[in-house]
Scaffold this motif. Structure first.
Motif, PDB file in Angstrom:
ATOM      1  N   VAL A  63       0.895  -0.986  -0.214  1.00 17.85           N
ATOM      2  CA  VAL A  63       0.223  -0.109   0.376  1.00 17.85           C
ATOM      3  C   VAL A  63       0.341   1.247   0.384  1.00 17.85           C
ATOM      4  O   VAL A  63       1.765   1.041   1.009  1.00 17.85           O
ATOM      5  N   LEU A  64       0.584   2.389  -0.632  1.00 22.05           N
ATOM      6  CA  LEU A  64       0.854   3.236  -0.940  1.00 22.05           C
ATOM      7  C   LEU A  64       0.145   4.287  -0.134  1.00 22.05           C
ATOM      8  O   LEU A  64      -1.027   5.131  -0.441  1.00 22.05           O
ATOM      9  N   GLU A  65       0.467   4.545   1.314  1.00 19.55           N
ATOM     10  CA  GLU A  65      -0.112   5.948   1.790  1.00 19.55           C
ATOM     11  C   GLU A  65      -0.046   7.082   1.959  1.00 19.55           C
ATOM     12  O   GLU A  65       1.357   7.539   1.843  1.00 19.55           O
ATOM     13  N   ILE A  66      -0.474   7.940   0.876  1.00 20.72           N
ATOM     14  CA  ILE A  66      -0.356   8.849   0.397  1.00 20.72           C
ATOM     15  C   ILE A  66      -0.763  10.214   1.900  1.00 20.72           C
ATOM     16  O   ILE A  66      -1.226   9.460   2.061  1.00 20.72           O
ATOM     17  N   LEU A  67      -0.065  10.908   2.186  1.00 24.17           N
ATOM     18  CA  LEU A  67      -0.157  11.695   3.215  1.00 24.17           C
ATOM     19  C   LEU A  67      -1.742  12.765   3.292  1.00 24.17           C
ATOM     20  O   LEU A  67      -2.025  13.091   1.377  1.00 24.17           O
ATOM     21  N   PRO A  68      -2.249  12.746   4.077  1.00 29.37           N
ATOM     22  CA  PRO A  68      -3.557  13.803   3.728  1.00 29.37           C
ATOM     23  C   PRO A  68      -3.405  15.035   2.927  1.00 29.37           C
ATOM     24  O   PRO A  68      -4.464  15.778   2.205  1.00 29.37           O
ATOM     25  N   GLU A  69      -2.555  15.601   3.084  1.00 28.87           N
ATOM     26  CA  GLU A  69      -2.141  16.791   2.817  1.00 28.87           C
ATOM     27  C   GLU A  69      -1.662  16.952   1.025  1.00 28.87           C
ATOM     28  O   GLU A  69      -2.353  17.616   0.489  1.00 28.87           O
ATOM     29  N   PHE A  70      -2.059  15.700   0.457  1.00 32.25           N
ATOM     30  CA  PHE A  70      -1.123  15.549  -1.285  1.00 32.25           C
ATOM     31  C   PHE A  70      -2.569  14.899  -1.955  1.00 32.25           C
ATOM     32  O   PHE A  70      -2.732  14.608  -2.705  1.00 32.25           O
ATOM     33  N   GLU A  71      -3.199  14.728  -0.680  1.00 34.33           N
ATOM     34  CA  GLU A  71      -5.270  14.068  -1.326  1.00 34.33           C
ATOM     35  C   GLU A  71      -5.127  14.295  -2.620  1.00 34.33           C
ATOM     36  O   GLU A  71      -5.711  13.163  -3.499  1.00 34.33           O
ATOM     37  N   ALA A  72      -5.924  15.507  -3.262  1.00 26.53           N
ATOM     38  CA  ALA A  72      -6.219  15.589  -3.902  1.00 26.53           C
ATOM     39  C   ALA A  72      -5.351  15.638  -5.465  1.00 26.53           C
ATOM     40  O   ALA A  72      -5.998  15.130  -6.305  1.00 26.53           O
ATOM     41  N   GLY A  73      -3.968  15.267  -5.359  1.00 29.03           N
ATOM     42  CA  GLY A  73      -2.844  15.507  -6.169  1.00 29.03           C
ATOM     43  C   GLY A  73      -3.010  13.543  -6.840  1.00 29.03           C
ATOM     44  O   GLY A  73      -2.425  13.314  -7.916  1.00 29.03           O
ATOM     45  N   LEU A  74      -4.205  13.551  -6.587  1.00 27.85           N
ATOM     46  CA  LEU A  74      -4.666  11.483  -6.732  1.00 27.85           C
ATOM     47  C   LEU A  74      -5.645  11.084  -7.646  1.00 27.85           C
ATOM     48  O   LEU A  74      -6.491  10.265  -7.887  1.00 27.85           O
ATOM     49  N   THR A  75      -6.319  12.832  -7.810  1.00 31.23           N
ATOM     50  CA  THR A  75      -7.512  12.390  -8.228  1.00 31.23           C
ATOM     51  C   THR A  75      -7.466  12.031  -9.719  1.00 31.23           C
ATOM     52  O   THR A  75      -6.455  12.520 -10.289  1.00 31.23           O
ATOM     53  N   ASP A  76      -7.905  11.344 -10.374  1.00 35.98           N
ATOM     54  CA  ASP A  76      -8.106  10.517 -11.631  1.00 35.98           C
ATOM     55  C   ASP A  76      -6.754   9.854 -11.713  1.00 35.98           C
ATOM     56  O   ASP A  76      -6.661   8.921 -12.999  1.00 35.98           O
ATOM     57  N   ILE A  77      -6.214   8.713 -10.847  1.00 33.76           N
ATOM     58  CA  ILE A  77      -5.019   8.560 -10.772  1.00 33.76           C
ATOM     59  C   ILE A  77      -5.716   6.555 -10.664  1.00 33.76           C
ATOM     60  O   ILE A  77      -5.022   6.194 -11.493  1.00 33.76           O
ATOM     61  N   GLU A  78      -6.998   6.340 -10.621  1.00 32.69           N
ATOM     62  CA  GLU A  78      -7.590   5.108 -10.701  1.00 32.69           C
ATOM     63  C   GLU A  78      -7.553   4.748 -12.014  1.00 32.69           C
ATOM     64  O   GLU A  78      -7.202   3.490 -12.567  1.00 32.69           O
ATOM     65  N   GLY A  79      -7.380   5.764 -13.352  1.00 32.27           N
ATOM     66  CA  GLY A  79      -7.964   5.356 -14.694  1.00 32.27           C
ATOM     67  C   GLY A  79      -6.180   4.454 -15.010  1.00 32.27           C
ATOM     68  O   GLY A  79      -5.951   4.224 -15.969  1.00 32.27           O
ATOM     69  N   PHE A  80      -5.196   5.048 -14.069  1.00 31.51           N
ATOM     70  CA  PHE A  80      -3.777   4.433 -15.123  1.00 31.51           C
ATOM     71  C   PHE A  80      -3.966   2.971 -14.179  1.00 31.51           C
ATOM     72  O   PHE A  80      -4.144   2.389 -12.891  1.00 31.51           O
ATOM     73  N   SER A  81      -3.053   2.120 -15.105  1.00 23.61           N
ATOM     74  CA  SER A  81      -3.055   0.486 -14.373  1.00 23.61           C
ATOM     75  C   SER A  81      -1.860   0.478 -13.987  1.00 23.61           C
ATOM     76  O   SER A  81      -1.316  -0.472 -13.027  1.00 23.61           O
ATOM     77  N   HIS A  82      -0.616   1.648 -14.557  1.00 23.07           N
ATOM     78  CA  HIS A  82       0.642   1.392 -13.731  1.00 23.07           C
ATOM     79  C   HIS A  82       1.199   2.943 -13.340  1.00 23.07           C
ATOM     80  O   HIS A  82       1.246   3.907 -14.072  1.00 23.07           O
ATOM     81  N   LEU A  83       2.011   2.703 -12.257  1.00 25.26           N
ATOM     82  CA  LEU A  83       2.221   3.798 -11.244  1.00 25.26           C
ATOM     83  C   LEU A  83       3.147   3.678 -11.840  1.00 25.26           C
ATOM     84  O   LEU A  83       4.938   2.966 -11.361  1.00 25.26           O
ATOM     85  N   ILE A  84       4.509   4.964 -12.188  1.00 25.60           N
ATOM     86  CA  ILE A  84       5.977   4.557 -11.983  1.00 25.60           C
ATOM     87  C   ILE A  84       5.701   5.263  -9.966  1.00 25.60           C
ATOM     88  O   ILE A  84       5.508   6.631  -9.774  1.00 25.60           O
ATOM     89  N   VAL A  85       6.733   4.668  -9.325  1.00 25.75           N
ATOM     90  CA  VAL A  85       7.224   4.969  -7.666  1.00 25.75           C
ATOM     91  C   VAL A  85       8.301   5.540  -7.717  1.00 25.75           C
ATOM     92  O   VAL A  85       9.194   5.068  -7.801  1.00 25.75           O
ATOM     93  N   ILE A  86       8.436   7.166  -7.364  1.00 25.87           N
ATOM     94  CA  ILE A  86      10.317   7.362  -7.169  1.00 25.87           C
ATOM     95  C   ILE A  86      10.243   8.102  -5.774  1.00 25.87           C
ATOM     96  O   ILE A  86       8.977   8.087  -4.839  1.00 25.87           O
ATOM     97  N   TRP A  87      11.143   7.029  -4.698  1.00 23.69           N
ATOM     98  CA  TRP A  87      10.889   6.391  -3.463  1.00 23.69           C
ATOM     99  C   TRP A  87      13.179   7.076  -3.032  1.00 23.69           C
ATOM    100  O   TRP A  87      13.577   7.462  -4.024  1.00 23.69           O
ATOM    101  N   VAL A  88      13.250   6.805  -2.180  1.00 26.07           N
ATOM    102  CA  VAL A  88      14.294   7.144  -1.305  1.00 26.07           C
ATOM    103  C   VAL A  88      15.210   5.637  -0.378  1.00 26.07           C
ATOM    104  O   VAL A  88      14.154   4.909   0.287  1.00 26.07           O
ATOM    105  N   PHE A  89      16.222   5.379  -1.120  1.00 23.40           N
ATOM    106  CA  PHE A  89      16.383   3.994  -0.450  1.00 23.40           C
ATOM    107  C   PHE A  89      16.691   4.667   1.307  1.00 23.40           C
ATOM    108  O   PHE A  89      18.385   5.370   1.443  1.00 23.40           O
ATOM    109  N   ASP A  90      16.180   5.116   2.393  1.00 20.20           N
ATOM    110  CA  ASP A  90      16.203   5.805   3.197  1.00 20.20           C
ATOM    111  C   ASP A  90      17.579   5.170   4.468  1.00 20.20           C
ATOM    112  O   ASP A  90      17.787   5.297   5.744  1.00 20.20           O
ATOM    113  N   ARG A  91      17.018   3.512   4.157  1.00 22.35           N
ATOM    114  CA  ARG A  91      18.687   2.630   5.510  1.00 22.35           C
ATOM    115  C   ARG A  91      19.474   2.539   4.368  1.00 22.35           C
ATOM    116  O   ARG A  91      20.018   1.424   4.748  1.00 22.35           O
ATOM    117  N   SER A  92      20.002   2.753   3.006  1.00 21.69           N
ATOM    118  CA  SER A  92      20.792   2.186   2.000  1.00 21.69           C
ATOM    119  C   SER A  92      21.959   3.422   2.898  1.00 21.69           C
ATOM    120  O   SER A  92      21.959   4.740   3.860  1.00 21.69           O
TER     121      SER A  92
END
Lengths: 149, 149
Positions: B33-62
């Motif tokens: 599950v990608l848990e997006i912070l509530p303050e950014f929820e509006a940015g997810l509008t219409d994302i359901e239409g896409f089958s695949h997403l690119i997730v950019i993240w941090v290797f925070d334990r490297s």
């Protein structure tokens, strides 16, 4: 908070955003050079074997963000995470380019869509594709269908 | 220098890097599950239409980076920009996931390969693929060919 520094800079034909092809059917065929800083040259070892690279970069001339905006490819608003808008909470850009040749720390590529001088954060080999028949492209496919009518 | 903040966090089955499938033929089929912070929820509008997403993240334990290293998929060393190693000059990770469903700020996805609690920097729709016949995969294809012998 996470802090990143450029590993290099993109040389492209685009001095301002108006020059970058945008909207439905826009083709990214421009050639450019990814100039990697000499201290990172060893990290490019064997990169010539890959036909395509993922370039992660910074929209360094974009200011602020909007969670919902109307992209150039549609006349309807969409969420920023469902679009490629530069006005993102973290102004990170991503472009898949074709690697034409390497000349030391200079990677000659096709398909640049970033402004000249754009800071590059990372390069990764493009390893696999989602088969086209498995891809759903949401509002973008709908916008394309509307223009075809 | 550029500073970014998490837009959310990934919930995955992986508590440590040993649990993440790696190496030749490794399949990323795990759901998360990608848990997006509530303050950014509006940015997810219409994302359901896409089958695949690119997730950019941090290797925070490297920690730290190495410009040349031997990946789990080969017994030969390669440059960090020709590999997906976590020990990168900027520890940025990228994963393409399949979007299964959205539940408010929670995106249920398949194909996670990051550790539980990983900070997410950006989401983008996956829009197009390089046709498989146009893709060259360098040392990775060579390593696969050697294991097939």
């Amino acid at each position: 908070m996470f802090t990143f520094r450029p590993i290099g800079y993109a040389r492209t034909p685009y001095k301002n955003t108006q020059q970058v092809p945008k909207g439905l059917g826009a083709k990214q065929e421009a050639e450019g050079v990814l100039e990697i800083l000499p201290e990172f040259e060893a990290g490019l070892t064997d990169i010539e074997g890959f036909s395509h690279l993922i370039v992660i970069w910074v929209f360094d001339r974009s200011e602020g963000f909007e969670l919902i905006g109307t992209p150039p490819s549609d006349n309807r608003p969409h969420g920023v995470f469902a679009a490629r808008s530069p006005r993102r909470p973290n102004p990170i850009g991503l472009t898949v380019v074709e690697l034409l040749r390497r000349d030391g720390t200079r990677l000659h590529v096709r398909g640049v869509d970033m402004l000249d001088g754009t800071p590059i954060l990372d390069l990764k080999p493009y390893l696999s594709s989602i088969p086209f028949e498995k891809l759903r492209r949401g509002w973008l496919a709908e916008a394309e269908a509307r223009t075809r009518k």
